[in-house]
Scaffold this active site. Structure first.
Site, PDB file in Angstrom:
ATOM      1  N   MET A 229     -16.139  -9.904  16.612  1.00 39.11           N
ATOM      2  CA  MET A 229     -17.077  -8.928  17.254  1.00 39.11           C
ATOM      3  C   MET A 229     -17.992  -9.896  18.098  1.00 39.11           C
ATOM      4  O   MET A 229     -18.619 -10.767  17.500  1.00 39.11           O
ATOM      5  CB  MET A 229     -17.800  -7.977  16.208  1.00 39.11           C
TER       6      MET A 229
ATOM      7  N   VAL B 275      -8.353  -5.029  14.287  1.00 37.98           N
ATOM      8  CA  VAL B 275      -9.194  -5.858  13.635  1.00 37.98           C
ATOM      9  C   VAL B 275     -10.609  -5.396  13.752  1.00 37.98           C
ATOM     10  O   VAL B 275     -11.429  -5.477  12.853  1.00 37.98           O
ATOM     11  CB  VAL B 275      -9.040  -7.361  14.162  1.00 37.98           C
ATOM     12  N   GLU B 276     -11.117  -5.128  15.133  1.00 35.11           N
ATOM     13  CA  GLU B 276     -12.560  -4.846  15.395  1.00 35.11           C
ATOM     14  C   GLU B 276     -13.099  -3.728  14.918  1.00 35.11           C
ATOM     15  O   GLU B 276     -13.835  -3.415  14.185  1.00 35.11           O
ATOM     16  CB  GLU B 276     -12.745  -5.124  16.702  1.00 35.11           C
ATOM     17  N   SER B 277     -12.258  -2.554  15.216  1.00 28.99           N
ATOM     18  CA  SER B 277     -12.826  -1.045  15.140  1.00 28.99           C
ATOM     19  C   SER B 277     -11.698  -0.078  14.711  1.00 28.99           C
ATOM     20  O   SER B 277     -11.933   1.140  14.684  1.00 28.99           O
ATOM     21  CB  SER B 277     -13.198  -0.809  16.341  1.00 28.99           C
TER      22      SER B 277
END
Length: 512
Positions: free
Chosen positions: A1, A143-145
């Site tokens: 992020m 992966v992020e959200s």
């Protein structure tokens, strides 16, 4: 992020030693994003559209099958087309293997997130290709959200690419009372593409390091590289030690997903089928419109319109010119007349700023609305009013109620002042004066009627909402939760202040 502070990223650095020398100029703030992972073992105008990069189906044949035959035709399989064009080598190490095992235990999660990407994936692929970035980055929002536009981390990183406010501002993602560019799918993807393009120049296409820098910050990675150089250690990403565990694991998670999406059948996983064609078109908004009215007039499902445009935090888009994403096949319904009607509907609402003592219930009564209506128009799930927070409230209902003789009134009691009445009903003193055409020091007599707001108009819902009591609930806790008072709760439900609540009991909550 990308949640660290950012220096200017305009110079390509030829050697890591030079990067180390530049380190003092970089801001080395770490972030606190906890990446969302699978469960632990627990159209604008015709001219604009014609200028966008190719709308043809993505080429699918970029490698040969094992028998020398062309690879599968992916006209109806966008994930397959994307995977067939992965180019980054997958590191063979224990970190990647561990992440592969972890993801592979949850094929249902992988299918779910692959489905969430459906409206956005083709557009994201277009933008990555236009910038000559690897298509493996289509997996990074997993992966992020988990491809959830409403995802919000503990460090206030938002959207599918998880930008914190400061980094979002650096990359031009505007925020105001109506809009947050970090949640806007197209705007945030443009920002992520810009950031990755800068990082690849800084780290000479060393993609494990580039990917880690997106998470931990380029300064953090440069610092770790310099540390290894000074100690005579290898400076490849996998040898770096001076970075926190989340950043160490971050590239491994992406490469694990690359492996799994490259060979999904091997891992018992079938990606959600997505058509390999453009899905979205842009609509230019030159003024504020009501998304509710737009959905009604175009026959779109309200939730679908919101899902495609999560950057808009309310049902009114605000006065700043913006772009709306709509299904490509529905673009023609968003014509001039429709947009004009939606703009007229937006004029029925105005901003209101909560002050201390406000509640949604009191504000709803004051403006002839209901708690449910205010929550819906402001796209709110909770009913907690915080001083300084801005919401939308209806305009004109109070004046119409006064004109028709249907306004809510308060009967003046002996000794009461206008100030006391304003405090009792949560109405600003200036607003009481306006509604009642009072001067600065009106003389109130017992029995006088003071207008305090509008009655509920036809078609509005009853102001109080219903709440089912849960084990352990108390009146005080519910009053705190719904930003109301015990007195209001007991009056609405005709119970005493010491009443025992029973699980399953239904209460009316005049919440804010």
């Amino acid at each position: 992020m990308p949640s660290h502070s950012l220096p200017a990223l305009t110079t390509r650095l030829p050697t890591r030693l030079l990067r180390g020398l530049l380190l003092p100029a970089l801001v080395l703030l770490l972030h606190g994003c906890a990446a969302l992972v699978p469960p632990a073992d627990r159209d604008g105008s015709e001219a604009r559209e014609s200028s966008r990069p190719g709308f043809s189906t993505l080429p699918a044949i970029s490698r040969q099958g094992g028998d020398g035959e062309p690879a599968t035709d992916h006209r109806h399989d966008l994930w397959g087309a994307v995977a067939s064009r992965f180019t980054l080598p997958i590191p063979d190490n224990a970190r990647v293997d561990a992440e592969i095992r972890r993801y592979a235990r949850h094929p249902e999660y992988l299918r779910e997130v692959s489905q969430r990407a459906e409206p956005y994936l083709y557009m994201i692929v277009e933008k990555l290709e236009a910038a000559n970035l690897p298509l493996e980055l289509t997996l990074l929002p997993i992966v992020e959200s988990a491809y959830l536009p409403q995802a919000l981390s503990s460090s206030s990183a938002a959207g599918i690419w998880q930008f914190i406010p400061s980094t979002g501002t650096y990359f031009g993602l505007d925020r105001d009372a109506f809009y947050d560019g970090r949640r806007d799918i197209e705007a945030s993807t443009d920002a992520a593409v810009t950031y990755f393009s800068q990082l690849r120049g800084m780290f000479d296409d060393d993609w494990p390091t580039v990917i880690a820098a997106y998470n931990g910050g380029q300064g953090t990675l440069l610092n770790a590289i310099r540390e290894n150089e000074q100690r005579g250690r290898p400076t490849d990403f996998w040898s770096l030690k001076q970075i926190r565990k989340e950043t160490q694991d971050y590239p491994a998670r992406l490469f694990a997903l690359v492996r799994i999406f490259s060979e999904p059948e091997k891992y018992g996983f079938t990606p959600h089928a997505i058509e390999n064609r453009p899905a979205l078109a842009q609509v230019e908004l030159d003024r504020s419109v009501s998304l509710v009215k737009l959905a009604d007039l175009t026959g779109m499902d309200h939730d679908e319109l919101y899902r495609l445009n999560p950057g808009f935090g309310r049902s009114i888009t605000g006065d700043t010119p913006r772009q709306l994403l709509v299904p490509r096949e529905a673009r023609g319904r968003f014509d001039v007349d429709t947009l004009n009607s939606a703009a007229s509907a937006a004029e029925d609402w105005q901003r209101y700023t909560f002050v201390r003592g406000d509640s949604f219930y009191r504000v709803a009564q004051r403006y002839g609305s209901s708690v449910d209506e205010l929550l819906a128009i402001n796209r709110r799930q909770d009913a907690v009013a915080r001083p300084g927070q801005v919401i939308l409230v209806p305009t004109g209902r109070v004046d119409r109620a006064i004109a028709s003789g249907n306004a809510r009134t308060h009967t003046v009691q002996p000794g009461e002042s206008l100030w006391a009445i304003s405090r009792q009903h949560g109405v600003k003193l200036a607003e009481l004066r306006r509604m009642n055409a009072y001067g600065d020091n009106p003389v109130l007599r017992p029995g006088d009627k003071v207008i305090i707001g509008a009655t509920m108009g036809s078609g509005n819902q009853d102001a109080p909402s219903k709440y089912v009591v849960q084990p352990g609930d108390t009146l005080w806790q519910l009053a705190q939760r719904f930003s109301t008072t015990v007195e209001e709760l007991t009056a609405l439900n005709r119970i005493g202040p010491d009443a025992a609540l029973k699980p399953g009991q239904e209460l009316r909550v005049a919440s804010n």
